[in-house]
Write a protein that holds these residues in place. Structure first.
Motif, PDB file in Angstrom:
ATOM      1  N   ARG A  67       5.529  -0.989   4.876  1.00  0.00           N
ATOM      2  CA  ARG A  67       4.792  -2.233   4.637  1.00  0.00           C
ATOM      3  C   ARG A  67       3.981  -2.691   5.848  1.00  0.00           C
ATOM      4  O   ARG A  67       2.836  -3.121   5.714  1.00  0.00           O
ATOM      5  N   SER A  68       4.556  -2.595   7.029  1.00  0.00           N
ATOM      6  CA  SER A  68       3.886  -3.098   8.235  1.00  0.00           C
ATOM      7  C   SER A  68       2.651  -2.288   8.621  1.00  0.00           C
ATOM      8  O   SER A  68       1.816  -2.758   9.404  1.00  0.00           O
ATOM      9  N   ASN A 121       0.562  -0.979   6.288  1.00  0.00           N
ATOM     10  CA  ASN A 121      -0.392  -1.018   5.184  1.00  0.00           C
ATOM     11  C   ASN A 121      -0.906  -2.433   4.960  1.00  0.00           C
ATOM     12  O   ASN A 121      -0.249  -3.416   5.314  1.00  0.00           O
ATOM     13  N   GLY A 168      -0.737  -2.513  -0.239  1.00  0.00           N
ATOM     14  CA  GLY A 168       0.295  -1.482  -0.134  1.00  0.00           C
ATOM     15  C   GLY A 168      -0.228  -0.064  -0.233  1.00  0.00           C
ATOM     16  O   GLY A 168       0.555   0.886  -0.290  1.00  0.00           O
TER      17      GLY A 168
END
Length: 224
Positions: free
Chosen positions: A194-195, A197, A201
């Motif tokens: 997640r961090s 993108n 997502g």
């Protein structure tokens, strides 16, 4: 006697005028010939792909992973310039229709990053494979000495096991068939994190793009 002397002095002038076709004599005849300018030795790398190549959603397009690869090339002092041929939303069919326009310029290395949008749309494996092969065939026909690099992709597991496996195999199979260097999975280390993108997502952040560049460089440095 004086008339003869004047006549003799006129002869060189007449000869010079006739050699110059009547044009003005040069200002100086002591100038050295110009040194020929050496032809550029810089080679061209074309990254051909979709939004991942184009750097979709990044605040600065220069953060796209092909540009990050260029930084590595420059640091290594290699004579290559990258052309970013990415287009957001591009499918393998769209790429097949667009590639000829980009091949108007000489290509020394061709990097293919297409297929992700096909996978997300569930386009049949056979169709995607045929489109990618058609693109590769055009490169080989136009620039037979160009080096080829394939960037592998994968699709989410919710597409079904058969489709997921079939899609994943497209890239190594085409790479083997066409003697291309292969990056097994472009999004290795970024996909699903997640961090790294953006909010969708799917598309990497600037930091994620640096990791993509590392994935590519690990293979490409051997090609160059």
């Amino acid at each position: 006697m004086l008339r003869k002397l004047k006549a003799l002095l006129l002869i060189p002038v007449i000869v010079i005028a006739s050699c110059n076709g009547g044009s003005k004599a040069p200002v100086s005849d002591t100038s050295k010939p110009e040194t020929p300018v050496a032809a550029s030795t810089t080679k061209t790398i074309l990254f051909f792909g979709d939004s991942l190549t184009a750097g979709y959603g990044l605040d600065d397009p220069a953060d796209a992973f092909p540009n990050q690869v260029q930084h590595k090339i420059d640091s290594a002092k290699l004579p290559y310039t990258i052309i970013n041929g990415g287009l957001s939303g591009e499918t393998s069919a769209g790429g097949k229709g667009r590639i000829d326009w980009l091949l108007k310029q000489p290509i020394d290395v061709f990097v293919l990053e297409l297929g992700a949008n096909d996978g997300l749309r569930g386009i049949p494996i056979k169709e995607t494979t045929q489109n990618l092969q058609a693109i590769i065939d055009r490169i080989k026909a136009k620039y037979p000495n160009a080096k080829l690099v394939m960037l592998g992709m994968q699709v989410p597991p919710n597409m079904g096991a058969d489709y997921v496996n079939g899609f994943k195999n497209i890239f190594p199979e085409l790479a083997t068939k066409n003697k291309m260097a292969l990056v097994p999975f472009l999004l290795q280390g970024v996909g699903g994190v997640r961090s790294l993108n953006q909010a969708d997502g799917i598309h990497p952040t600037a930091q994620g793009a640096k990791i993509l560049a590392n994935n590519v460089w690990d293979v490409m440095k051997g090609v160059l």
